[in-house]
Design an enzyme around this catalytic site. Structure first.
Site, PDB file in Angstrom:
ATOM      1  N   ASP A  51       0.834  -1.206   0.000  1.00 25.27           N
ATOM      2  CA  ASP A  51       0.000   0.000   0.000  1.00 25.27           C
ATOM      3  C   ASP A  51       0.868   1.255   0.000  1.00 25.27           C
ATOM      4  O   ASP A  51       0.362   2.373  -0.083  1.00 25.27           O
ATOM      5  CB  ASP A  51      -1.001   0.008   1.151  1.00 25.27           C
ATOM      6  N   SER A  52       2.191   1.055   0.037  1.00 24.62           N
ATOM      7  CA  SER A  52       3.130   2.159  -0.199  1.00 24.62           C
ATOM      8  C   SER A  52       2.893   2.808  -1.546  1.00 24.62           C
ATOM      9  O   SER A  52       3.375   3.931  -1.792  1.00 24.62           O
ATOM     10  CB  SER A  52       4.574   1.644  -0.119  1.00 24.62           C
ATOM     11  N   ASP A  90      -0.819  -6.485  -0.284  1.00 25.07           N
ATOM     12  CA  ASP A  90      -0.941  -5.737   0.970  1.00 25.07           C
ATOM     13  C   ASP A  90      -2.368  -5.210   1.059  1.00 25.07           C
ATOM     14  O   ASP A  90      -2.774  -4.374   0.253  1.00 25.07           O
ATOM     15  CB  ASP A  90       0.062  -4.588   0.930  1.00 25.07           C
ATOM     16  N   LYS A 119      -1.238  -9.739   2.956  1.00 23.52           N
ATOM     17  CA  LYS A 119      -0.561  -9.197   4.138  1.00 23.52           C
ATOM     18  C   LYS A 119      -1.538  -8.334   4.918  1.00 23.52           C
ATOM     19  O   LYS A 119      -2.201  -7.467   4.345  1.00 23.52           O
ATOM     20  CB  LYS A 119       0.679  -8.376   3.765  1.00 23.52           C
ATOM     21  N   GLU A 121      -1.893  -5.844   8.317  1.00 19.57           N
ATOM     22  CA  GLU A 121      -1.257  -5.093   9.395  1.00 19.57           C
ATOM     23  C   GLU A 121      -2.019  -5.322  10.700  1.00 19.57           C
ATOM     24  O   GLU A 121      -3.253  -5.331  10.713  1.00 19.57           O
ATOM     25  CB  GLU A 121      -1.244  -3.596   9.080  1.00 19.57           C
ATOM     26  N   GLU A 188       8.420  -4.346  10.936  1.00 18.54           N
ATOM     27  CA  GLU A 188       8.892  -3.056  10.435  1.00 18.54           C
ATOM     28  C   GLU A 188       9.327  -2.148  11.576  1.00 18.54           C
ATOM     29  O   GLU A 188       8.628  -2.016  12.587  1.00 18.54           O
ATOM     30  CB  GLU A 188       7.783  -2.368   9.627  1.00 18.54           C
TER      31      GLU A 188
END
Length: 270
Positions: A51-52, A90, A119, A121, A188
Site C-alpha cells: 500500500d506504499s 498488501d 498481508k 497489518e 517493520e
C-alpha cells in the site's frame, strides 16, 4: 497462466523450507508488470504489492487512501509480469479490519486478481481474522511493529518495541499470529534485538524492514532502494542504484546483499 508456468512459481512451503535451511529471502515491493519481470530476473523471491503505492505512485502523504480496487489493479499488473516469485497483496486500510467475513471478501478479490498471499497489518487484534482466512485457503503474511495504517494512532512513523513491555508484546503478538496460521511475519521499524527475539520465537520465516539482520529475509520499497522517491529516506534504506549500471543490476545487488548477509549493515538498524 498455463499449468507449466504455474508449476514454476515458488510456493509458501518452499520459502519456509529455504528459511529453515538458512537461506535469506529477498522481497521487494512491486506495482507493475515490467518491474515484476526485472525483479524476478534479478532473483527476488517475493513481490509485495504494497500500500506504499499510495505514497510512491500516487504522491499521497500516507497509505490510508489506497482503495481495494486500486490494489486489485496493481496485483493484476504484477501478476501479468510475474512467473516465479510469490505475489503478495498488501490489504489496504478499511478493507479487512471490520470483521473476518469482510476480510475474506476483500482478500478473495485480490487472490482472484493474481495474488498468492495477503498481508494484514496488526498484532493480536488480527488473530481471529488470520485464522478465519487460513482455514478458508488464503495464506497470510502478518505485519507487526510499525504499522503505517496506524500512523495517526502511533503519532508518526516511529520505531516500535522499545522497552521490555513493548518488546514482550511484539513477541506475544507474533506467536499468536503464527498459532493462528500466519505463514510469514513481517516486522517493520523495531530494534534489531527485538526482531531477533521474535525470529527465535517462531518457526515461520520473518521478513524485516528496519528490523536488523537476524531475520529470515528483507524487504524494501523499490522506489526507495532505487533512489527514485524524493525526499528524506528512512534509516533502513540503502541506495542500490549508486554505482549500478542499470536498474536490473541494482536489484541484483540488493538480492546478493540480502543473501550474503551484508544488508542490512549496522547503519541501517535501530
Amino acid at each position: 497462466m498455463s499449468a507449466q508456468n504455474a508449476a514454476k512459481r515458488v510456493t509458501v512451503p518452499q520459502l519456509q523450507a529455504r528459511a529453515r535451511d538458512g537461506e535469506k529471502l529477498a522481497m521487494l515491493t512491486c506495482y507493475d508488470a515490467s518491474f515484476a519481470a526485472i525483479s524476478e530476473e534479478a532473483g527476488v523471491d517475493m513481490l509485495l504489492i504494497g500500500d506504499s503505492l499510495g505514497m510512491v505512485i500516487q504522491g499521497r502523504e500516507s497509505t490510508l487512501a489506497v482503495t481495494l480496487a486500486e490494489t486489485e489493479y496493481h496485483v493484476r499488473c504484477v501478476a501479468a509480469g510475474s512467473r516465479t516469485a510469490l505475489v503478495i497483496a498488501d490489504m489496504p486500510f478499511a478493507s479487512f479490519q471490520e470483521s473476518p467475513a469482510q476480510a475474506f471478501g476483500s482478500c478473495a478479490r485480490v487472490m482472484a486478481a493474481g495474488a498468492q498471499m495477503v498481508k494484514l497489518e496488526g498484532g493480536a487484534v488480527m488473530v481471529e481474522t488470520t485464522r478465519f482466512l487460513v482455514e478458508r485457503g488464503i495464506p497470510v503474511c502478518a505485519h507487526i511493529g510499525l504499522t503505517p495504517q496506524s500512523v495517526h494512532t502511533l503519532g508518526g512513523y516511529r520505531v516500535q518495541g522499545r522497552g521490555d513491555d513493548a518488546a514482550d508484546r511484539l513477541v506475544a503478538d507474533a506467536r499468536a499470529l503464527e498459532q493462528a496460521g500466519a505463514a510469514i511475519v513481517l516486522m517493520e521499524a523495531m530494534p534489531a534485538a527485538v526482531a531477533k527475539r521474535v525470529t527465535e520465537a517462531l518457526s515461520v520465516p520473518t521478513i524485516g524492514i528496519g528490523a536488523g539482520p537476524d531475520v529470515s529475509g528483507q524487504v524494501l520499497v523499490h522506489y526507495d532502494m532505487l533512489d527514485i522517491y524524493p525526499g528524506r529516506k528512512a534509516r533502513f534504506v540503502r541506495n542500490f542504484m549508486a554505482g549500478a549500471p542499470s536498474i536490473r543490476d541494482a536489484i541484483a545487488a540488493y538480492v546478493r546483499a540480502v543473501k550474503d548477509k551484508t544488508f542490512p549493515a549496522p547503519e541501517h538498524c535501530f
